[in-house]
Write a protein that holds these residues in place. Structure first.
Motif, PDB file in Angstrom:
ATOM      1  N   ALA A  75       0.834  -1.200   0.000  1.00 30.10           N
ATOM      2  CA  ALA A  75       0.000   0.000   0.000  1.00 30.10           C
ATOM      3  C   ALA A  75       0.874   1.257   0.000  1.00 30.10           C
ATOM      4  O   ALA A  75       0.457   2.298  -0.523  1.00 30.10           O
ATOM      5  CB  ALA A  75      -0.910  -0.011   1.212  1.00 30.10           C
ATOM      6  N   LYS A  76       2.052   1.144   0.576  1.00 29.23           N
ATOM      7  CA  LYS A  76       2.978   2.282   0.628  1.00 29.23           C
ATOM      8  C   LYS A  76       4.075   2.171  -0.427  1.00 29.23           C
ATOM      9  O   LYS A  76       4.942   3.045  -0.492  1.00 29.23           O
ATOM     10  CB  LYS A  76       3.614   2.379   2.015  1.00 29.23           C
ATOM     11  CG  LYS A  76       2.624   2.682   3.135  1.00 29.23           C
ATOM     12  CD  LYS A  76       3.337   2.804   4.472  1.00 29.23           C
ATOM     13  CE  LYS A  76       2.347   3.151   5.582  1.00 29.23           C
ATOM     14  NZ  LYS A  76       3.025   3.274   6.912  1.00 29.23           N
ATOM     15  N   ASN A  77       4.041   1.084  -1.204  1.00 28.03           N
ATOM     16  CA  ASN A  77       5.073   0.884  -2.235  1.00 28.03           C
ATOM     17  C   ASN A  77       6.472   0.940  -1.630  1.00 28.03           C
ATOM     18  O   ASN A  77       7.400   1.551  -2.197  1.00 28.03           O
ATOM     19  CB  ASN A  77       4.936   1.936  -3.337  1.00 28.03           C
ATOM     20  CG  ASN A  77       4.923   1.312  -4.726  1.00 28.03           C
ATOM     21  OD1 ASN A  77       4.708   0.117  -4.891  1.00 28.03           O
ATOM     22  ND2 ASN A  77       5.176   2.140  -5.725  1.00 28.03           N
ATOM     23  N   THR A  78       6.621   0.300  -0.470  1.00 28.01           N
ATOM     24  CA  THR A  78       7.853   0.381   0.307  1.00 28.01           C
ATOM     25  C   THR A  78       8.282  -1.002   0.771  1.00 28.01           C
ATOM     26  O   THR A  78       7.438  -1.831   1.138  1.00 28.01           O
ATOM     27  CB  THR A  78       7.661   1.306   1.527  1.00 28.01           C
ATOM     28  OG1 THR A  78       7.288   2.613   1.062  1.00 28.01           O
ATOM     29  CG2 THR A  78       8.946   1.408   2.334  1.00 28.01           C
ATOM     30  N   VAL A  79       9.585  -1.227   0.744  1.00 24.24           N
ATOM     31  CA  VAL A  79      10.158  -2.455   1.278  1.00 24.24           C
ATOM     32  C   VAL A  79      11.141  -2.079   2.390  1.00 24.24           C
ATOM     33  O   VAL A  79      11.758  -1.009   2.346  1.00 24.24           O
ATOM     34  CB  VAL A  79      10.860  -3.270   0.164  1.00 24.24           C
ATOM     35  CG1 VAL A  79      12.039  -2.515  -0.413  1.00 24.24           C
ATOM     36  CG2 VAL A  79      11.289  -4.631   0.660  1.00 24.24           C
ATOM     37  N   TYR A  80      11.247  -2.948   3.372  1.00 29.82           N
ATOM     38  CA  TYR A  80      12.056  -2.675   4.554  1.00 29.82           C
ATOM     39  C   TYR A  80      13.081  -3.781   4.770  1.00 29.82           C
ATOM     40  O   TYR A  80      12.901  -4.916   4.348  1.00 29.82           O
ATOM     41  CB  TYR A  80      11.169  -2.587   5.796  1.00 29.82           C
ATOM     42  CG  TYR A  80      10.041  -1.594   5.678  1.00 29.82           C
ATOM     43  CD1 TYR A  80       8.766  -2.008   5.306  1.00 29.82           C
ATOM     44  CD2 TYR A  80      10.257  -0.243   5.935  1.00 29.82           C
ATOM     45  CE1 TYR A  80       7.719  -1.105   5.195  1.00 29.82           C
ATOM     46  CE2 TYR A  80       9.211   0.670   5.828  1.00 29.82           C
ATOM     47  CZ  TYR A  80       7.956   0.228   5.453  1.00 29.82           C
ATOM     48  OH  TYR A  80       6.924   1.138   5.337  1.00 29.82           O
ATOM     49  N   LEU A  81      14.142  -3.423   5.471  1.00 28.47           N
ATOM     50  CA  LEU A  81      15.117  -4.407   5.924  1.00 28.47           C
ATOM     51  C   LEU A  81      15.456  -4.086   7.371  1.00 28.47           C
ATOM     52  O   LEU A  81      16.124  -3.089   7.640  1.00 28.47           O
ATOM     53  CB  LEU A  81      16.370  -4.386   5.054  1.00 28.47           C
ATOM     54  CG  LEU A  81      17.386  -5.476   5.386  1.00 28.47           C
ATOM     55  CD1 LEU A  81      16.825  -6.860   5.014  1.00 28.47           C
ATOM     56  CD2 LEU A  81      18.711  -5.245   4.659  1.00 28.47           C
TER      57      LEU A  81
END
Length: 123
Positions: A75-81
């Protein structure tokens, strides 16, 4: 045109944690596998972790397994690490990448790359 912008890097002591983010713009990447790679000075860029478009399938390099966690918010077009228990050997520039449908550890499978964010782990 897809643009990927990484953030969250910095200087941390060994044993500490950092959370990297990669925000995509230009078009939605909700159907693309996403990945993190890193490159230390004088070394080749190496695979760190990848996640499928659904988030169900993930893959990690042996060197980070159990310490790093990849996730995404379509939904936020975001990926995290999320990086925990950091070691000096984790010091590198970390790059976000967007690829095709399948999770892969191969650089050639990823078409779009961010500019990178520096992570430095002091001993």
């Amino acid at each position: 045109q897809v643009q990927l912008v990484e953030s969250g890097g910095g200087l941390v002591q060994a044993g500490g944690s950092l959370r990297l983010s990669c925000a995509a713009s230009g078009r939605t990447l909700s159907r693309n596998a996403m990945a993190w790679f890193r490159q230390a000075p004088g070394k080749e860029r190496e695979f760190v972790s990848a996640i499928s478009w659904s988030g169900i399938s993930t893959r990690y390099a042996d060197s980070v397994k159990g310490r790093f966690t990849i996730s995404r918010d379509n939904a936020k077009n975001t990926v995290y690490l999320q990086m925990n228990s950091l070691k000096p050997e984790d010091t590198a520039v970390y790059y976000c990448a967007a690829g095709g449908v399948w999770v892969s550890s191969e650089l050639s499978e990823y078409d779009y790359w961010g500019q990178g964010t520096q992570v430095t782990v002091s001993s």
